[in-house]
Design a protein around this motif. Structure first.
Motif, short mmCIF file in Angstrom:
data_model
loop_
_atom_site.label_atom_id
_atom_site.label_comp_id
_atom_site.label_asym_id
_atom_site.label_seq_id
_atom_site.Cartn_x
_atom_site.Cartn_y
_atom_site.Cartn_z
N TYR A 1 30.34 -2.04 -23.61
CA TYR A 1 30.98 -3.10 -24.41
C TYR A 1 29.93 -4.10 -24.90
N ASN B 1 27.82 -2.76 -27.68
CA ASN B 1 28.56 -2.79 -28.94
C ASN B 1 28.57 -4.20 -29.54
N GLU B 2 28.78 -5.21 -28.71
CA GLU B 2 28.80 -6.59 -29.19
C GLU B 2 27.41 -7.02 -29.68
N LYS C 1 26.93 -5.59 -33.08
CA LYS C 1 27.61 -6.38 -34.11
C LYS C 1 26.74 -7.55 -34.55
#
Length: 103
Positions: free
Chosen positions: A42, A45-46, A49
């Motif tokens: 997670y 992924n952040e 971004k």
């Protein structure tokens, strides 16, 4: 920074600390890149971004001519990468990105 008025205090703090780190405390960008990629899925992924948003801003700077010799390479490379990914349907840019390019 013109975006300061839109940042939360936490986001502003992160941006300032990160800049300070890069400007004199960072030993190896490659090793740091590997270390921050070795995290919970997670969080990776952040972080991605954030990386892509940073690249979008650099690409916008390239398309608008808002760069100089010190950051030309970063802006041009980001624009090439972002534009290529978007053209191949691998990354979706907002309408705002395209509108800003045409101003």
């Amino acid at each position: 920074m013109e975006y300061d008025q839109y940042l939360s205090e936490n986001d502003k703090h992160f941006a300032d600390v990160f800049s300070e780190y890069v400007n004199g405390k960072m030993g190896s960008p490659r090793k740091i890149g590997k270390a921050i990629a070795d995290d919970h899925r997670y969080l990776v992924n952040e972080k991605a971004k954030l990386m892509f948003c940073f690249m979008e801003q650099l690409a916008e700077n390239w398309h608008k001519g808002r760069y100089d010799q010190r950051n030309e390479w970063a802006c041009r490379l980001a624009a090439e990468a972002i534009d290529h990914l978007a053209e191949n349907g691998l990354y979706y840019l907002s309408e705002e990105y395209y509108a800003k390019q045409n101003q």
